[in-house]
Design a protein around this motif. Structure first.
Motif, PDB file in Angstrom:
ATOM      1  N   GLN A 154     -31.042 -49.741  -3.139  1.00 17.86           N
ATOM      2  CA  GLN A 154     -30.435 -48.386  -3.293  1.00 17.86           C
ATOM      3  C   GLN A 154     -29.665 -48.113  -2.228  1.00 17.86           C
ATOM      4  O   GLN A 154     -30.293 -48.008  -1.283  1.00 17.86           O
ATOM      5  CB  GLN A 154     -30.989 -47.437  -3.954  1.00 17.86           C
ATOM      6  N   GLY A 155     -28.266 -47.820  -2.140  1.00 18.91           N
ATOM      7  CA  GLY A 155     -27.555 -47.644  -0.951  1.00 18.91           C
ATOM      8  C   GLY A 155     -27.570 -48.488   0.068  1.00 18.91           C
ATOM      9  O   GLY A 155     -27.521 -48.133   1.223  1.00 18.91           O
ATOM     10  N   ALA A 156     -27.497 -49.995  -0.152  1.00 16.11           N
ATOM     11  CA  ALA A 156     -27.475 -50.925   0.816  1.00 16.11           C
ATOM     12  C   ALA A 156     -26.797 -50.900   1.974  1.00 16.11           C
ATOM     13  O   ALA A 156     -26.796 -50.830   3.304  1.00 16.11           O
ATOM     14  CB  ALA A 156     -27.496 -52.339   0.142  1.00 16.11           C
ATOM     15  N   LYS A 157     -25.580 -50.542   1.494  1.00  9.18           N
ATOM     16  CA  LYS A 157     -24.293 -50.343   2.360  1.00  9.18           C
ATOM     17  C   LYS A 157     -24.350 -49.406   3.312  1.00  9.18           C
ATOM     18  O   LYS A 157     -24.125 -49.531   4.633  1.00  9.18           O
ATOM     19  CB  LYS A 157     -23.011 -50.339   1.663  1.00  9.18           C
ATOM     20  N   SER A 158     -24.919 -48.209   3.197  1.00  5.41           N
ATOM     21  CA  SER A 158     -25.102 -47.090   3.829  1.00  5.41           C
ATOM     22  C   SER A 158     -26.433 -46.991   4.698  1.00  5.41           C
ATOM     23  O   SER A 158     -26.306 -46.799   5.724  1.00  5.41           O
ATOM     24  CB  SER A 158     -25.149 -45.662   2.994  1.00  5.41           C
ATOM     25  N   VAL A 159     -27.265 -47.879   4.228  1.00  9.67           N
ATOM     26  CA  VAL A 159     -28.707 -48.036   4.913  1.00  9.67           C
ATOM     27  C   VAL A 159     -28.259 -49.250   6.010  1.00  9.67           C
ATOM     28  O   VAL A 159     -28.891 -48.968   7.092  1.00  9.67           O
ATOM     29  CB  VAL A 159     -29.787 -48.776   3.961  1.00  9.67           C
ATOM     30  N   ALA A 160     -27.468 -50.070   5.687  1.00 11.09           N
ATOM     31  CA  ALA A 160     -27.176 -51.216   6.568  1.00 11.09           C
ATOM     32  C   ALA A 160     -26.350 -50.595   8.050  1.00 11.09           C
ATOM     33  O   ALA A 160     -26.594 -50.862   9.315  1.00 11.09           O
ATOM     34  CB  ALA A 160     -26.026 -52.111   6.124  1.00 11.09           C
ATOM     35  N   LEU A 161     -25.297 -49.624   7.602  1.00  9.11           N
ATOM     36  CA  LEU A 161     -24.695 -49.141   8.923  1.00  9.11           C
ATOM     37  C   LEU A 161     -25.572 -48.130   9.526  1.00  9.11           C
ATOM     38  O   LEU A 161     -25.579 -48.188  10.666  1.00  9.11           O
ATOM     39  CB  LEU A 161     -23.678 -48.196   8.146  1.00  9.11           C
ATOM     40  N   ALA A 162     -26.454 -47.148   8.974  1.00  8.53           N
ATOM     41  CA  ALA A 162     -27.336 -46.369   9.500  1.00  8.53           C
ATOM     42  C   ALA A 162     -28.091 -47.185  10.473  1.00  8.53           C
ATOM     43  O   ALA A 162     -28.548 -46.784  11.727  1.00  8.53           O
ATOM     44  CB  ALA A 162     -28.003 -45.521   8.624  1.00  8.53           C
ATOM     45  N   ASN A 163     -28.880 -48.063  10.088  1.00  6.69           N
ATOM     46  CA  ASN A 163     -29.836 -49.022  10.813  1.00  6.69           C
ATOM     47  C   ASN A 163     -28.919 -49.640  11.981  1.00  6.69           C
ATOM     48  O   ASN A 163     -29.663 -49.825  13.341  1.00  6.69           O
ATOM     49  CB  ASN A 163     -30.605 -50.135   9.927  1.00  6.69           C
ATOM     50  N   ALA A 164     -27.714 -50.188  11.700  1.00  8.21           N
ATOM     51  CA  ALA A 164     -27.035 -50.874  12.568  1.00  8.21           C
ATOM     52  C   ALA A 164     -26.712 -50.038  13.988  1.00  8.21           C
ATOM     53  O   ALA A 164     -26.861 -50.205  15.050  1.00  8.21           O
ATOM     54  CB  ALA A 164     -25.970 -51.747  12.070  1.00  8.21           C
ATOM     55  N   MET A 165     -26.335 -48.963  13.475  1.00  2.00           N
ATOM     56  CA  MET A 165     -25.860 -48.001  14.518  1.00  2.00           C
ATOM     57  C   MET A 165     -27.131 -47.419  15.225  1.00  2.00           C
ATOM     58  O   MET A 165     -26.870 -47.194  16.382  1.00  2.00           O
ATOM     59  CB  MET A 165     -25.219 -46.544  13.874  1.00  2.00           C
ATOM     60  N   ALA A 166     -28.161 -47.230  14.787  1.00  2.00           N
ATOM     61  CA  ALA A 166     -29.160 -46.871  15.379  1.00  2.00           C
ATOM     62  C   ALA A 166     -29.824 -47.972  16.437  1.00  2.00           C
ATOM     63  O   ALA A 166     -30.150 -47.780  17.619  1.00  2.00           O
ATOM     64  CB  ALA A 166     -30.422 -46.393  14.471  1.00  2.00           C
ATOM     65  N   GLY A 167     -29.594 -49.314  16.106  1.00  2.00           N
ATOM     66  CA  GLY A 167     -29.997 -50.289  16.830  1.00  2.00           C
ATOM     67  C   GLY A 167     -29.095 -50.602  18.001  1.00  2.00           C
ATOM     68  O   GLY A 167     -29.615 -50.763  19.061  1.00  2.00           O
ATOM     69  N   ILE A 168     -27.826 -50.353  17.842  1.00  2.00           N
ATOM     70  CA  ILE A 168     -26.926 -50.346  18.881  1.00  2.00           C
ATOM     71  C   ILE A 168     -26.917 -49.415  19.825  1.00  2.00           C
ATOM     72  O   ILE A 168     -27.252 -49.628  21.225  1.00  2.00           O
ATOM     73  CB  ILE A 168     -25.376 -49.917  18.154  1.00  2.00           C
ATOM     74  N   VAL A 169     -27.453 -48.034  19.444  1.00  2.00           N
ATOM     75  CA  VAL A 169     -27.632 -46.987  20.575  1.00  2.00           C
ATOM     76  C   VAL A 169     -28.970 -47.565  21.128  1.00  2.00           C
ATOM     77  O   VAL A 169     -29.288 -47.419  22.684  1.00  2.00           O
ATOM     78  CB  VAL A 169     -27.952 -45.747  19.942  1.00  2.00           C
ATOM     79  N   CYS A 170     -30.265 -47.940  20.603  1.00  2.00           N
ATOM     80  CA  CYS A 170     -31.335 -48.065  21.185  1.00  2.00           C
ATOM     81  C   CYS A 170     -31.001 -49.622  22.144  1.00  2.00           C
ATOM     82  O   CYS A 170     -31.651 -49.870  23.279  1.00  2.00           O
ATOM     83  CB  CYS A 170     -32.575 -48.622  20.058  1.00  2.00           C
ATOM     84  N   GLY A 171     -30.302 -50.520  21.762  1.00  2.98           N
ATOM     85  CA  GLY A 171     -29.865 -51.815  22.584  1.00  2.98           C
ATOM     86  C   GLY A 171     -29.373 -51.186  23.976  1.00  2.98           C
ATOM     87  O   GLY A 171     -29.533 -51.760  24.913  1.00  2.98           O
ATOM     88  N   SER A 172     -28.472 -50.337  23.761  1.00 12.90           N
ATOM     89  CA  SER A 172     -27.529 -49.883  24.849  1.00 12.90           C
ATOM     90  C   SER A 172     -28.357 -49.062  25.882  1.00 12.90           C
ATOM     91  O   SER A 172     -28.179 -49.337  26.944  1.00 12.90           O
ATOM     92  CB  SER A 172     -26.563 -49.003  24.358  1.00 12.90           C
ATOM     93  N   ILE A 173     -29.353 -48.173  25.499  1.00 12.38           N
ATOM     94  CA  ILE A 173     -30.207 -47.497  26.121  1.00 12.38           C
ATOM     95  C   ILE A 173     -31.159 -48.166  26.874  1.00 12.38           C
ATOM     96  O   ILE A 173     -31.702 -47.996  28.363  1.00 12.38           O
ATOM     97  CB  ILE A 173     -30.737 -46.322  25.631  1.00 12.38           C
ATOM     98  N   LEU A 174     -31.786 -49.268  26.232  1.00 10.59           N
ATOM     99  CA  LEU A 174     -33.097 -49.883  26.789  1.00 10.59           C
ATOM    100  C   LEU A 174     -32.899 -51.186  27.627  1.00 10.59           C
ATOM    101  O   LEU A 174     -33.620 -51.665  28.454  1.00 10.59           O
ATOM    102  CB  LEU A 174     -34.015 -50.252  25.589  1.00 10.59           C
ATOM    103  N   GLY A 175     -31.679 -51.899  27.132  1.00  8.77           N
ATOM    104  CA  GLY A 175     -31.611 -53.135  27.723  1.00  8.77           C
ATOM    105  C   GLY A 175     -31.407 -53.297  29.434  1.00  8.77           C
ATOM    106  O   GLY A 175     -32.099 -53.941  30.056  1.00  8.77           O
ATOM    107  N   ALA A 176     -30.800 -52.595  29.927  1.00  8.14           N
ATOM    108  CA  ALA A 176     -30.297 -52.688  31.412  1.00  8.14           C
ATOM    109  C   ALA A 176     -31.769 -52.085  31.942  1.00  8.14           C
ATOM    110  O   ALA A 176     -32.199 -52.583  33.109  1.00  8.14           O
ATOM    111  CB  ALA A 176     -29.046 -51.725  31.911  1.00  8.14           C
TER     112      ALA A 176
END
Length: 401
Positions: A154-176
């Protein structure tokens, strides 16, 4: 209610894309986290629709008929980038880096499926919040969303965006910071000779890039025609695979056709492919696809899913960081370039290649150039992982559907 046809919707998406770039330029925090401009522009409409829904109002209706062709065009461009010649240039390290990324993608899905079952959700919810949106980013997540929705998520499209955006933020903060910690803790600083060699190679690459940008105008037309041919052939390939009973995203056939055409051209030179033009067409298609997909996003489908999403993201982040700190660092040479690669790996396995490049660039500005890292990580993160990840997601979809 205002109703827009497909052309008007595409035009609206273009305006929102430009708005996204303008907003990112004026909000440094968005640029720092490498938030894609299409996501910023598309979310403006998605948030507006969410507010209007509170009063049971639907102010505008979109016709997203161009969404799927644009998505297929982007992944066809990924196919055209899959050159065996590039694998030979990077050799063992590219294959090893790709193997680590693909293995982690499988583990991301297994962890996600386990957590989904623990929360009483469909197993494929774990694949949506696994490699589909973390290793794959928002584009892959949104491309597979119709398959997940038809399989009961249910709500696969919204779940996909929410998880992708949260991942982008985590990757940006933690990578360097992760790579900087490894460099300082283990003393993995670049040697003076290595730095001089790196600067020489960087200058050579910059010169080569500048030459590639000065191409005949007809190269863009030829690239567009070849992409359309690959998309047409790909439709037949996908239809044939569908007859075998496989559940596949629409772009698989076109991506395979693009890869075959690219490698034929590499070896025989029949088509005279322009890599620069193909990348430009693919990037434009991706930007318009993302902004159109987000314009029609139903954010209200996320209600009640915050806890499983947060728990999953926390565990997935720990998994990626743990892999970077030991097996990846050791296997890639336990040197300065390996540490920079760990930063890029964190960026694209939790977010996008843009995150990876941003993280690695911030490190090289501080510690010095890392030529090997900038060869291996972008090649794997930009397109090779998309190939293997598509296969991995498809297997999970067909097993758990």
């Amino acid at each position: 209610m205002l109703t827009l046809d497909s052309i008007q919707t595409l035009a609206c998406g273009g305006l929102l894309l430009l708005a996204g770039y303008a907003i990112r330029r004026r909000v440094p925090l968005l640029a720092r986290f490498s938030i894609p401009a299409p996501v910023i522009g598309g979310l403006l409409v998605a948030l507006l629709m969410l507010v209007c829904r509170h009063w049971n109002i639907t102010p505008i209706r979109f016709d997203t008929g161009f969404e799927q062709p644009l998505m297929i065009a982007f992944f066809t461009g990924i196919g055209f980038n899959a050159s065996t010649t590039l694998l030979k240039i990077g050799g063992r390290q590219i294959l090893l880096f790709l193997g680590l990324a693909s293995g982690l993608a499988i583990v991301q899905n297994l962890l996600g499926v386990g957590l989904a079952k623990a929360f009483g959700l469909p197993p494929l919810f774990g694949v949506v919040t696994g490699s589909a949106t973390l290793a794959g980013g928002p584009a892959t997540g949104l491309a597979f969303a119709p398959l997940f929705a038809s399989a009961g998520v249910q709500g696969a499209k919204s779940v996909a965006l929410a998880n992708a955006m949260a991942g982008i933020v985590c990757g940006s903060i933690l990578g360097a910071p992760l790579a900087a910690f490894l460099i300082e803790r283990l003393g993995l600083y670049p040697a003076g000779a290595a730095r001089a060699e790196a600067e020489s190679k960087a200058a050579s690459v910059a010169s080569s890039t500048k030459r590639r940008l000065v191409e005949p105008v007809h190269a863009g037309l030829k690239s567009l025609v070849l992409m359309l041919i690959a998309m047409g052939i790909g439709a037949w390939i996908s239809a044939g695979l569908g007859l075998l009973g496989l559940t596949l995203p629409a772009y698989i056939g076109a991506m395979l056709a693009g890869a075959v055409i690219r490698n034929i051209d590499d070896h025989l030179g029949w088509f005279g492919l322009s890599t620069c033009s193909m990348e430009m067409i693919g990037n434009i298609s991706l930007s318009l696809f993302l902004v159109m997909a987000l314009m029609d996003l139903h954010l209200w489908d996320l209600s009640g899913m915050a806890t499983p999403l947060l728990v999953n993201l926390a565990l997935q982040t720990v998994l990626v960081l743990a892999l970077c700190c030991w097996p990846l660092l050791q296997l890639m040479g336990r040197d300065y370039d390996a540490a920079v690669m760990a930063s890029g790996f964190t960026g694209f396995m939790l977010g996008t290649t843009a995150n990876a490049m941003a993280c690695m660039s911030s490190l090289t500005e501080r510690f010095g150039p890392a030529p090997r890292a900038f060869l291996v990580a972008p090649v794997v993160g930009a397109f090779l992982i998309d190939f293997t990840n598509a296969v991995i997601i498809t297997v999970f979809v067909n097993v758990w559907k």
